[in-house]
Design an enzyme around this catalytic site. Structure first.
Site, PDB file in Angstrom:
ATOM      1  N   PHE A  12     -13.985   0.250  -4.742  1.00  0.00           N
ATOM      2  CA  PHE A  12     -13.629   1.426  -5.627  1.00  0.00           C
ATOM      3  C   PHE A  12     -15.129   1.749  -6.274  1.00  0.00           C
ATOM      4  O   PHE A  12     -15.360   3.100  -6.853  1.00  0.00           O
ATOM      5  CB  PHE A  12     -12.580   1.281  -6.507  1.00  0.00           C
ATOM      6  CG  PHE A  12     -11.537   0.875  -6.021  1.00  0.00           C
ATOM      7  CD1 PHE A  12     -10.795   1.895  -5.328  1.00  0.00           C
ATOM      8  CD2 PHE A  12     -10.675  -0.343  -6.197  1.00  0.00           C
ATOM      9  CE1 PHE A  12      -9.471   1.703  -4.886  1.00  0.00           C
ATOM     10  CE2 PHE A  12      -9.644  -0.531  -5.577  1.00  0.00           C
ATOM     11  CZ  PHE A  12      -9.030   0.434  -5.019  1.00  0.00           C
ATOM     12  N   TYR A  61       0.955  -1.313   0.137  1.00  0.00           N
ATOM     13  CA  TYR A  61       0.004   0.028  -0.103  1.00  0.00           C
ATOM     14  C   TYR A  61       0.898   1.268   0.023  1.00  0.00           C
ATOM     15  O   TYR A  61       1.603   1.514   1.097  1.00  0.00           O
ATOM     16  CB  TYR A  61      -0.982  -0.140   1.250  1.00  0.00           C
ATOM     17  CG  TYR A  61      -2.063  -0.954   1.189  1.00  0.00           C
ATOM     18  CD1 TYR A  61      -2.581  -1.724   0.193  1.00  0.00           C
ATOM     19  CD2 TYR A  61      -2.677  -1.387   2.565  1.00  0.00           C
ATOM     20  CE1 TYR A  61      -3.312  -2.799   0.277  1.00  0.00           C
ATOM     21  CE2 TYR A  61      -3.522  -2.241   2.544  1.00  0.00           C
ATOM     22  CZ  TYR A  61      -4.075  -3.080   1.519  1.00  0.00           C
ATOM     23  OH  TYR A  61      -4.625  -4.033   1.483  1.00  0.00           O
TER      24      TYR A  61
END
Length: 279
Positions: A212, A58
């Protein structure tokens, strides 16, 4: 509603925190406001979160560095869960990284950036953009099992897997959690949720709010209206009601959203609500 669940040997609150959104846009690069990211993590701990999900890819690297800055020395009862099996390229892509050397390096980098001697839980993330790909995970999972025997990892999980892949992993080493796509709209993993419950394995849905592409369903709004809640809170509450082995790790970069997510654990859905949410 049951407030706590089991994650391997640890007892944790059923709502934890996923740190992915603390990176920059598209989980790439640093956040716009690093101090705000630190504040979210510290507030999560203040509110009792003890299940924290992350990965060194990440950012890459950024989120683990922020976690270490914000939370070290870590609470004794905090369970840090990370994942390996991919890396980031210069364009922000997510190519797989499942070769033995890739996995050994990933574990070492997670250890170093988090500042720990042993990782509480490491998930092997298998490839597949639209769902699991049926392929053997024996070699990469075997590498992680060796690292567990060496004491670098305490417990193992798998992510983005089929029931057959879970069985293959369990034939190599104990599995304490499965991270797969599952939410109130996309519940194609129903059978695996039930199987993991029977096996006393935690099921940790990723994208519990749609990821998303945020969930949108009129039924969520209708049920939310009855409870004075938000549609997101109802989506999380549905998951908690679905099975007692489900542990949630909703992510956010906002303290207000963090507090809202945790409050979802107080929503008691009625039979009418559950009927409405059969989507």
């Amino acid at each position: 509603m049951q407030k706590n669940g089991k994650l391997g040997a640890a007892e944790v609150g059923r709502i934890g925190y996923g740190a992915m959104q603390l990176a920059g846009p598209h989980v790439f690069g640093p956040p716009e406001d690093r101090d705000a990211a630190v504040a979210v993590l510290r507030r999560a701990i203040e509110l009792g979160v003890r299940h924290l999900d992350t990965s060194d890819y990440y950012g890459p690297y950024v989120v683990n560095e922020i976690i270490a800055e914000a939370l070290r020395p870590y609470p004794d009862d905090l369970v840090l869960v990370t994942k390996v099996g991919a890396r980031r390229d210069a364009e922000g892509g997510w190519p797989e990284a499942l070769e033995p050397d890739d996995l050994r390096l990933a574990v070492r980098e997670n250890l170093d950036r988090l500042g720990v001697d042993s990782l509480d839980v490491v998930n092997l993330r298998m490839p597949g953009l639209t769902g699991p790909v049926e392929r053997s995970l024996a070699e990469p999972f075997g590498v992680l099992a060796e690292l567990r025997e060496q004491g670098l990892i305490k417990e193992l999980g798998v992510s983005n897997v089929t029931a057959a892949q879970l069985a293959e992993a369990r034939s190599i080493a104990p599995v304490v959690c499965v991270q797969n796509l599952f939410n109130v709209v996309d519940h194609g993993d129903d059978a695996l949720v039930d199987e993991t419950a029977e096996l006393d394995i935690a099921y940790v849905p990723f994208f519990p709010l749609g990821g998303f592409t945020p969930l949108q369903a009129e039924a969520l709004n209708r049920v939310a209206g009855r409870h004075g809640a938000t549609d997101r809170q109802v989506a999380l509450a549905w998951l908690l009601h679905r099975s007692p082995n489900i542990l949630l790790i909703p992510g956010t970069s906002s303290i207000a959203h963090l507090e809202s997510n945790l409050a979802a654990g107080d929503i008691e859905l009625t039979d009418e609500d559950l009927a409405d949410l059969t989507l």
